[in-house]
Design a protein around this motif. Structure first.
Motif, PDB file in Angstrom:
ATOM      1  N   ARG A 219      -0.989   5.087  -9.883  1.00  0.00           N
ATOM      2  CA  ARG A 219      -2.077   4.782  -8.619  1.00  0.00           C
ATOM      3  C   ARG A 219      -2.707   3.709  -8.922  1.00  0.00           C
ATOM      4  O   ARG A 219      -3.970   3.545  -8.841  1.00  0.00           O
TER       5      ARG A 219
ATOM      6  N   GLY B 172      -1.960   4.029  15.329  1.00  0.00           N
ATOM      7  CA  GLY B 172      -2.781   4.706  14.174  1.00  0.00           C
ATOM      8  C   GLY B 172      -4.065   5.298  14.501  1.00  0.00           C
ATOM      9  O   GLY B 172      -4.376   5.685  15.854  1.00  0.00           O
TER      10      GLY B 172
ATOM     11  N   TYR C  73      -4.762  -0.558   7.373  1.00  0.00           N
ATOM     12  CA  TYR C  73      -4.775   0.770   7.440  1.00  0.00           C
ATOM     13  C   TYR C  73      -4.580   1.368   8.678  1.00  0.00           C
ATOM     14  O   TYR C  73      -4.527   2.829   8.717  1.00  0.00           O
ATOM     15  N   THR C  74      -4.183   0.677   9.677  1.00  0.00           N
ATOM     16  CA  THR C  74      -3.544   1.351  10.904  1.00  0.00           C
ATOM     17  C   THR C  74      -2.244   0.773  11.124  1.00  0.00           C
ATOM     18  O   THR C  74      -1.750   0.008  10.561  1.00  0.00           O
ATOM     19  N   ARG C  75      -1.624   1.100  12.375  1.00  0.00           N
ATOM     20  CA  ARG C  75      -0.273   0.533  12.637  1.00  0.00           C
ATOM     21  C   ARG C  75      -0.217   0.242  14.184  1.00  0.00           C
ATOM     22  O   ARG C  75      -0.919   0.647  15.071  1.00  0.00           O
TER      23      ARG C  75
ATOM     24  N   ASN D 195     -11.519  -2.605   7.793  1.00  0.00           N
ATOM     25  CA  ASN D 195      -9.954  -2.300   7.668  1.00  0.00           C
ATOM     26  C   ASN D 195      -9.405  -3.763   7.603  1.00  0.00           C
ATOM     27  O   ASN D 195      -9.615  -4.698   8.362  1.00  0.00           O
TER      28      ASN D 195
ATOM     29  N   GLY E 145     -12.326   1.092   2.937  1.00  0.00           N
ATOM     30  CA  GLY E 145     -12.034   1.275   4.073  1.00  0.00           C
ATOM     31  C   GLY E 145     -13.224   1.147   5.194  1.00  0.00           C
ATOM     32  O   GLY E 145     -12.872   1.359   6.136  1.00  0.00           O
TER      33      GLY E 145
ATOM     34  N   ASP F 291      -0.323   5.228   0.620  1.00  0.00           N
ATOM     35  CA  ASP F 291      -1.509   4.928   1.190  1.00  0.00           C
ATOM     36  C   ASP F 291      -2.725   5.480   0.045  1.00  0.00           C
ATOM     37  O   ASP F 291      -3.761   5.967   0.421  1.00  0.00           O
TER      38      ASP F 291
ATOM     39  N   ASN G 258       0.712  -1.152  -0.041  1.00  0.00           N
ATOM     40  CA  ASN G 258       0.017  -0.032   0.008  1.00  0.00           C
ATOM     41  C   ASN G 258       0.730   1.471   0.009  1.00  0.00           C
ATOM     42  O   ASN G 258       0.878   2.092   0.979  1.00  0.00           O
ATOM     43  N   GLU G 259       1.565   1.387  -1.022  1.00  0.00           N
ATOM     44  CA  GLU G 259       2.527   2.455  -1.397  1.00  0.00           C
ATOM     45  C   GLU G 259       1.785   3.929  -1.244  1.00  0.00           C
ATOM     46  O   GLU G 259       0.800   3.795  -2.148  1.00  0.00           O
TER      47      GLU G 259
ATOM     48  N   ALA H   6      -0.846  -0.771  -4.928  1.00  0.00           N
ATOM     49  CA  ALA H   6      -1.343  -1.486  -3.930  1.00  0.00           C
ATOM     50  C   ALA H   6      -1.606  -2.930  -4.325  1.00  0.00           C
ATOM     51  O   ALA H   6      -1.930  -2.796  -5.562  1.00  0.00           O
TER      52      ALA H   6
END
Length: 734
Positions: free
Chosen positions: A496, A645, A619-621, A541, A538, A368, A365-366, A517
């Motif tokens: 993209r 995140g 999508y979070t860390r 997640n 989204g 984002d 997911n470069e 991605a």
């Protein structure tokens, strides 16, 4: 906010059922009833329980009245209250090809490999309960679910039916599904026993593997699944193991399954996997799909085998008693076996959709680029028939979904292995999810046209496919229909670009570094289009993690050339139809990797995979901290996971153990769901079998005394926390 919660997933039982041989369990009520019932049977009645036909191959006039057409049936004994066993193929739902039940539909779950990517046994249990309920309500009382063969080669055609390459993960996921199926009041199998990892010449090939390697890998996966799920039946496989057909392999069916593991259900054959009446002496109880075998070994030929002394009459009693005991144990005699009521397909579709959402793995997911946001006004979907549906795997497990297939094409493999698309359109789902965006579709047949459409869009979403089905292995890891060239052309036109992969196996990605991605959607089932859209936007997640290693090239595999490729007729090689050709020459092959399947092989050889087992983005860390380990008799690892995140998400922290001179092994994982800023404590307690060596000469699991390295990791190649612990020497029976 911080909470302490014990979340680890691992086996907490001792090393195997150590007392199974020394202290046999006391007879249950089912045992006593079965013994009494079998004493009342004639020899003909006992033999009647030992075989069954493929229903669709029986003329209408000769079929048992009231039997739902499925994989097969075994007649009951009405005078003794023994019901017929009515069987349906399974794993992803109630299988219902047009060959079996024209016009029937059922809820299609995602592929089992996809379900394993969730690393969520509770999700698998829910899915199993759902498909078991549908099977029961359609008139079945036996479901051929519980596929647990390890993925040893990513080209194998039936990998999508199985639960990955690791014995703990595969056994846990399959066992949960089995428990779910049986919670609906029917019997589930576990299959295909054992080391049945290729379709190429599956009826004629023999795998050579020593006992220790088999116990530490394939058999351990079955053992865990049986402990977790307690299936009523085991289905033996087509192939030979060390030169002996699996369905008459005394070592597998008697020594391991019954003596060492204490299994008390019955063993049925796969359809067409029986080669003698004497197989009953080795531990086979029931010949399934008898028309597909060379002879009716367990019906027409059994009386002569008994009369000639090749089969003792006591073997018939034992097999009949195991079958009747299973019927009583699961209460099949107390419930009418008939189609009943209406099925809540909407509720069941939601179970399938939630499983699909949990299964999807975000590999890349470069920048984002995902999730799609309101600034992406022009979105083009390319290829994969994404305008109408999602891809499904083929073969005996295929489910004709509610709403039917929107498209069917001929596929390599079995005659009913069609390349089919479930009517769940990602295009329609994305348009509904993004009402303000201009979402269009291009079929992708012309890469130049696709590239032009991608260049004019804010985001290009290109669908790559690799179909898989029973009866055929795959010659390579490339995407179907020039899919790799299509993705490369689209990515060159639009930086993209998002690649969505509908696949049943690991695949190559020569274009990986060109796309922004990559989302692996597997074969996503009944509402796969909606699930894909919810992850891309989204609304969900992504939390899936790979249950298999994606190799960088086939040269990294234990077998760079698919075993048996030289044994097939020359004119078949180009068609990749390896599995069931009658003129395939018998061949044997061994496993250079031994028990080091998948990520263990890569660890042992030092090869860098394309994507490692256990990899998956969110999508979070998440941050890991505070590792504490304890050893001695039992290894325990405790650590904290924090969501650092801005989105809620589910993490899958994994714990691996390495012993000097050995490849690393997964010993457990957690699956905490965390709000932003939330922390939880995860504790994993390792089953000693995952640390041990199996000593075949002494029939013992042995954990050597010594220091063991511990890794808490985000994948098999990405440790985050490390530690070590000293373990005491431990020895147990199998």
């Amino acid at each position: 906010m911080r909470h302490r919660l014990l979340l680890g997933i691992a086996l907490l039982a001792p090393i195997g059922p150590a007392t199974a041989q020394q202290h046999p369990p006391a007879p249950s009520d089912a045992d006593r009833r079965a013994e009494a019932t079998v004493r009342q049977m004639t020899q003909a009645e006992k033999i009647a329980l030992l075989h069954g036909p493929v229903v669709a191959m029986v003329p209408l006039a000769k079929r048992l009245p009231g039997i739902t057409v499925g994989a097969g049936y075994v007649v009951g004994i009405p005078r003794l209250g023994i019901p017929a066993l009515v069987e349906t193929d399974a794993s992803m739902g109630v299988a219902n090809s047009e060959f079996l039940r024209k016009g029937d539909v059922a809820t299609a779950m995602p592929s089992t490999l996809g379900q394993a990517a969730s690393w969520d046994p509770e999700m698998s249990r829910r899915g199993g309960a759902m498909i078991g309920a549908e099977a029961r309500d359609k008139g079945f009382n036996v479901m051929l679910a519980g596929g647990v063969n390890l993925v040893r080669d990513p080209r194998a055609g039936r990998n999508f039916e199985y639960a990955g390459e690791d014995p703990l993960l595969a056994g846990t996921i399959a066992g949960a599904q089995i428990a779910g199926v049986q919670s609906s009041g029917i019997v589930s199998t576990v299959k295909h026993f054992a080391v049945n990892d290729l379709e190429t010449g599956r009826n004629v090939h023999s795998v050579a593997i020593d006992e220790a390697a088999m116990r530490e890998s394939d058999l351990l996966a079955f053992q865990i699944a049986i402990e977790k799920g307690d299936p009523g039946s085991v289905m033996c496989a087509y192939n030979k193991v060390n030169g002996v057909h699996a369905c008459e392999n005394r070592f597998l069916l008697t020594d391991v399954l019954r003596r060492d593991w204490g299994f008390r259900g019955f063993v049925m054959s796969d359809w067409g996997a029986v080669h003698s009446s004497e197989a009953i002496v080795a531990g086979l109880d029931q010949q399934s799909g008898e028309q597909l075998d060379g002879k009716r070994w367990f019906s027409d030929l059994m009386p002569a085998a008994i009369a000639e002394g090749r089969v003792p009459a006591s073997a018939i009693d034992v097999a009949a008693r195991r079958i009747v005991r299973t019927i009583y144990t699961h209460g099949l005699d107390k419930r009418p076996n008939e189609a009943r009521g209406t099925i809540d397909y909407d509720a069941h579709a939601l179970v399938s959709q939630q499983a699909a959402e949990a299964s999807m793995v975000l590999l890349r997911n470069e920048g984002d680029v995902l999730p799609l946001v309101a600034t992406a006004r022009r979105i083009v979907l390319i290829g994969g028939h994404a305008d109408v549906g999602v891809l499904a795997g083929g073969g005996s497990s295929q489910v004709r979904p509610v709403g039917g297939f929107v498209l069917e094409e001929k596929g390599d493999g079995l005659g009913f292995s069609k390349r089919s698309y479930v009517a769940s359109s990602p295009l329609s789902a994305l348009r509904a999810a993004l009402p303000g965006a201009d979402v269009t579709y291009v079929d992708g047949r012309d890469p130049a046209v696709a590239a032009a459409a991608a260049k004019a869009a804010d985001v290009a979403i290109v669908f790559g496919e690799k179909w898989a089905g029973e009866g055929a292995d795959q010659p390579n890891l490339s995407l179907d229909r020039n899919g790799d060239a299509l993705i490369a052309a689209v990515a060159a036109a639009n930086p993209r670009t998002v690649a969505v992969l509908e696949v049943g196996n690991a695949v190559a990605m020569p274009w990986r570094d060109q796309v922004a991605a990559i989302l692996v959607a597997w074969f996503p089932g009944q509402r796969g289009g909606a699930a894909i859209a919810r992850v891309l936007t989204g609304a969900v997640n992504p939390s899936g993690h790979l249950p298999v290693t994606f190799p960088a090239a086939t040269t990294q595999l234990p077998h760079p050339v698919l075993p048996g490729a030289n044994a097939i007729p020359a004119d078949a090689a180009s068609r990749a139809v390896y599995g069931l050709l009658s003129d395939t020459k018998p061949f044997a092959y061994s496993f250079p990797e031994g028990s080091d399947v998948g990520y263990r092989w890569f660890d042992r050889t030092g090869a860098a995979p394309l994507y490692a087992f256990g990899h998956g983005l969110s999508y979070t860390r998440f941050r890991y901290s505070d590792l504490r380990v304890a050893g001695g008799e039992r290894l325990t690892a405790t650590f904290t996971v924090t969501n650092i995140g801005t989105r809620a998400g589910v993490d899958v922290p994994q714990v691996y153990v390495r012993r000097s001179g050995k490849a690393k092994r997964l010993v457990g994982w957690g699956r905490p769901a965390l709000a932003p800023g939330e922390s939880r404590v995860v504790t994993v307690t390792a089953d000693p079998r995952l640390l041990a060596d199996f000593d075949g000469a002494r029939r013992r699991w042995t954990v050597p005394k010594g220091r063991y390295a511990i890794e808490v990791a985000t994948s098999a190649t990405a440790p985050v926390l490390t530690g070590s612990v000293v373990m005491n020497a431990v020895t147990r029976r199998p």
